[in-house]
Design a protein around this motif. Structure first.
Motif, PDB file in Angstrom:
ATOM      1  N   GLY A  19       6.614  -8.180   5.607  1.00 14.37           N
ATOM      2  CA  GLY A  19       5.717  -9.065   6.343  1.00 14.37           C
ATOM      3  C   GLY A  19       6.121  -9.183   7.785  1.00 14.37           C
ATOM      4  O   GLY A  19       6.576  -8.234   8.420  1.00 14.37           O
ATOM      5  N   GLY A  20       5.944 -10.389   8.332  1.00  8.03           N
ATOM      6  CA  GLY A  20       6.261 -10.624   9.730  1.00  8.03           C
ATOM      7  C   GLY A  20       5.149 -11.363  10.436  1.00  8.03           C
ATOM      8  O   GLY A  20       4.522 -12.267   9.870  1.00  8.03           O
ATOM      9  N   ASN A  21       4.866 -10.949  11.654  1.00 11.83           N
ATOM     10  CA  ASN A  21       3.887 -11.649  12.466  1.00 11.83           C
ATOM     11  C   ASN A  21       2.464 -11.398  11.973  1.00 11.83           C
ATOM     12  O   ASN A  21       2.014 -10.249  11.904  1.00 11.83           O
ATOM     13  N   LEU A  22       1.753 -12.479  11.660  1.00 12.57           N
ATOM     14  CA  LEU A  22       0.423 -12.378  11.045  1.00 12.57           C
ATOM     15  C   LEU A  22      -0.566 -11.658  11.946  1.00 12.57           C
ATOM     16  O   LEU A  22      -1.275 -10.738  11.508  1.00 12.57           O
ATOM     17  N   ALA A  23      -0.663 -12.051  13.213  1.00 16.47           N
ATOM     18  CA  ALA A  23      -1.629 -11.431  14.116  1.00 16.47           C
ATOM     19  C   ALA A  23      -1.332  -9.948  14.300  1.00 16.47           C
ATOM     20  O   ALA A  23      -2.249  -9.116  14.362  1.00 16.47           O
ATOM     21  N   THR A  24      -0.061  -9.597  14.381  1.00 18.23           N
ATOM     22  CA  THR A  24       0.315  -8.194  14.542  1.00 18.23           C
ATOM     23  C   THR A  24      -0.079  -7.384  13.319  1.00 18.23           C
ATOM     24  O   THR A  24      -0.642  -6.284  13.441  1.00 18.23           O
ATOM     25  N   LEU A  25       0.200  -7.904  12.133  1.00 16.16           N
ATOM     26  CA  LEU A  25      -0.149  -7.185  10.911  1.00 16.16           C
ATOM     27  C   LEU A  25      -1.660  -6.998  10.798  1.00 16.16           C
ATOM     28  O   LEU A  25      -2.135  -5.917  10.422  1.00 16.16           O
ATOM     29  N   ALA A  26      -2.425  -8.026  11.139  1.00  7.52           N
ATOM     30  CA  ALA A  26      -3.881  -7.920  11.061  1.00  7.52           C
ATOM     31  C   ALA A  26      -4.421  -6.907  12.060  1.00  7.52           C
ATOM     32  O   ALA A  26      -5.417  -6.224  11.795  1.00  7.52           O
ATOM     33  N   SER A  27      -3.761  -6.781  13.208  1.00  4.38           N
ATOM     34  CA  SER A  27      -4.237  -5.847  14.233  1.00  4.38           C
ATOM     35  C   SER A  27      -4.122  -4.394  13.799  1.00  4.38           C
ATOM     36  O   SER A  27      -4.737  -3.508  14.400  1.00  4.38           O
ATOM     37  N   LEU A  28      -3.349  -4.141  12.747  1.00  5.51           N
ATOM     38  CA  LEU A  28      -3.139  -2.770  12.277  1.00  5.51           C
ATOM     39  C   LEU A  28      -4.182  -2.316  11.271  1.00  5.51           C
ATOM     40  O   LEU A  28      -4.250  -1.126  10.935  1.00  5.51           O
ATOM     41  N   VAL A  29      -5.010  -3.240  10.789  1.00  5.05           N
ATOM     42  CA  VAL A  29      -6.028  -2.892   9.793  1.00  5.05           C
ATOM     43  C   VAL A  29      -6.925  -1.787  10.353  1.00  5.05           C
ATOM     44  O   VAL A  29      -7.382  -1.842  11.493  1.00  5.05           O
ATOM     45  N   GLY A  30      -7.151  -0.764   9.535  1.00 10.66           N
ATOM     46  CA  GLY A  30      -8.015   0.335   9.947  1.00 10.66           C
ATOM     47  C   GLY A  30      -7.319   1.418  10.733  1.00 10.66           C
ATOM     48  O   GLY A  30      -7.943   2.407  11.133  1.00 10.66           O
ATOM     49  N   THR A  31      -6.014   1.286  10.949  1.00  9.10           N
ATOM     50  CA  THR A  31      -5.243   2.301  11.667  1.00  9.10           C
ATOM     51  C   THR A  31      -4.314   3.024  10.694  1.00  9.10           C
ATOM     52  O   THR A  31      -4.057   2.528   9.586  1.00  9.10           O
ATOM     53  N   PRO A  32      -3.749   4.160  11.088  1.00 13.33           N
ATOM     54  CA  PRO A  32      -2.794   4.844  10.200  1.00 13.33           C
ATOM     55  C   PRO A  32      -1.552   4.013   9.906  1.00 13.33           C
ATOM     56  O   PRO A  32      -0.867   4.257   8.908  1.00 13.33           O
ATOM     57  N   ALA A  33      -1.258   3.024  10.750  1.00  9.86           N
ATOM     58  CA  ALA A  33      -0.084   2.180  10.545  1.00  9.86           C
ATOM     59  C   ALA A  33      -0.409   0.918   9.758  1.00  9.86           C
ATOM     60  O   ALA A  33       0.428   0.013   9.667  1.00  9.86           O
ATOM     61  N   ALA A  34      -1.591   0.837   9.184  1.00  8.41           N
ATOM     62  CA  ALA A  34      -2.036  -0.386   8.501  1.00  8.41           C
ATOM     63  C   ALA A  34      -0.999  -0.883   7.496  1.00  8.41           C
ATOM     64  O   ALA A  34      -0.459  -0.113   6.704  1.00  8.41           O
ATOM     65  N   PHE A  35      -0.743  -2.186   7.540  1.00  4.09           N
ATOM     66  CA  PHE A  35       0.215  -2.804   6.627  1.00  4.09           C
ATOM     67  C   PHE A  35      -0.377  -2.920   5.239  1.00  4.09           C
ATOM     68  O   PHE A  35      -1.541  -3.321   5.069  1.00  4.09           O
ATOM     69  N   ARG A  36       0.439  -2.590   4.239  1.00  9.43           N
ATOM     70  CA  ARG A  36       0.047  -2.804   2.842  1.00  9.43           C
ATOM     71  C   ARG A  36       1.299  -3.204   2.071  1.00  9.43           C
ATOM     72  O   ARG A  36       2.264  -2.433   2.019  1.00  9.43           O
ATOM     73  N   ALA A  37       1.283  -4.396   1.501  1.00 13.62           N
ATOM     74  CA  ALA A  37       2.450  -4.888   0.781  1.00 13.62           C
ATOM     75  C   ALA A  37       2.732  -4.000  -0.425  1.00 13.62           C
ATOM     76  O   ALA A  37       1.816  -3.682  -1.187  1.00 13.62           O
ATOM     77  N   PRO A  38       3.976  -3.598  -0.623  1.00 12.37           N
ATOM     78  CA  PRO A  38       4.317  -2.797  -1.797  1.00 12.37           C
ATOM     79  C   PRO A  38       4.206  -3.639  -3.074  1.00 12.37           C
ATOM     80  O   PRO A  38       4.175  -4.874  -3.017  1.00 12.37           O
ATOM     81  N   PRO A  39       4.159  -3.010  -4.227  1.00 11.13           N
ATOM     82  CA  PRO A  39       4.014  -3.748  -5.481  1.00 11.13           C
ATOM     83  C   PRO A  39       5.084  -4.815  -5.655  1.00 11.13           C
ATOM     84  O   PRO A  39       6.278  -4.561  -5.468  1.00 11.13           O
TER      85      PRO A  39
END
Length: 295
Positions: free
Chosen positions: A177-197
């Protein structure tokens, strides 16, 4: 064990006086700070051009005499580097990357590529060892000492938290995790955050009104970023503007409702005074009002 670190500026420009104060603070703790001069060659609000910041990152990892790579600050710009990083090159000299906020992007990429990372105070915050009031200096000192302990060897740490509503007595999984706004800004990019199982996802932010926090969390939820998470844990939300009487916890709980995720609050992690370090991607366990993160 003496420690040497490579200082990098992967994101926004930092005032030279703040950089100097941070270096002085780290040195007061017995850390040798290696800096590629000049550290910055400002371009707009960025520390330098993308190419220069990438070269600096690669050079920091290539230095065999340092035990960590430490970001001087966050801000904006780390995501620009992701596509240009030579991960095989970094893996030849694996060492933890330290930072948070915008550096969240790089911490998560390190996890994905099997490299160590520490979500912790940025280097410029060490200036507070001299500039802050006495009580704050002691908090800052403890947090930097915990960070250095993580570099020196096995150092499991405990973090207090509170269940927002009834939750399973025990939860365990990788902590990300980490910074919420930063993680959301990655949606739709190759670096998009996805929490592991099974992940225990920590979220924090600064200076955002509640409607923006809801919007960014909604984006993560509906992009599937938290589909495999086991819980969400809230750190601090420094300077975030409320709306009426509705609490942030209530907003987050409602936004997470489609996933039925347990929600915890009160972690001393984020942009405020309290920003304790933790190993990004390490195994975590929530039990009896405590999150324990392993080595």
């Amino acid at each position: 064990m003496s420690l040497a670190v490579s200082l990098i500026a992967p994101s926004s420009h930092t005032a030279p006086a703040a950089v100097a104060a941070g270096i002085r603070g780290l040195e007061s703790l017995g850390v040798e700070v290696r800096v590629e001069e000049p550290l910055q060659a400002p371009e707009r609000y960025l520390a330098a051009s993308r190419e220069r910041r990438l070269a600096q990152l690669h050079a920091a990892y290539a230095d065999p005499g340092t035990q960590a790579v430490w970001a001087v600050r966050g801000g904006y710009g780390a995501a620009q580097l992701v596509a240009g990083i030579d991960w095989d090159r970094l893996a030849r000299h694996p060492k933890p990357l330290i930072g948070y906020s915008d550096v969240t992007v790089l911490l998560d990429q390190c996890r994905r590529h099997g490299l160590p990372a520490i979500h912790g105070p940025v280097a410029k915050a060490a200036g507070g060892l001299f500039d802050a009031d006495e009580a704050s200096r002691e908090v800052i000192r403890r947090q930097f000492e915990e960070t250095l302990a993580l570099l020196r060897g096995p150092a499991p740490l405990d973090y207090p938290l509170t269940a927002h509503r009834p939750a399973p007595p025990t939860l365990q999984g990788p902590v990300v995790g980490g910074n919420l706004a930063t993680l959301a800004s990655l949606v739709g990019t190759p670096a998009a955050f996805r929490a592991p199982p099974g992940a225990l996802v920590i979220l924090e932010d600064v200076g955002e009104p509640y409607y923006r926090l809801e919007r960014t969390l909604w984006q993560l939820v509906h992009a599937g970023a938290l589909d495999e998470a086991a819980a969400v844990c809230l750190g601090t939300f420094e300077g975030c503007t409320p709306h009426g009487e509705t609490t942030l916890e209530a907003i987050v709980a409602k936004t997470l409702a489609p996933l039925a995720l347990p929600l915890f609050t009160g972690l001393p992690i984020g942009h405020g005074l309290h920003n304790r370090p933790w190993r990004y991607g390490a195994a975590g366990r929530i039990e009896n009002g405590c999150l324990r993160i392993a080595t």
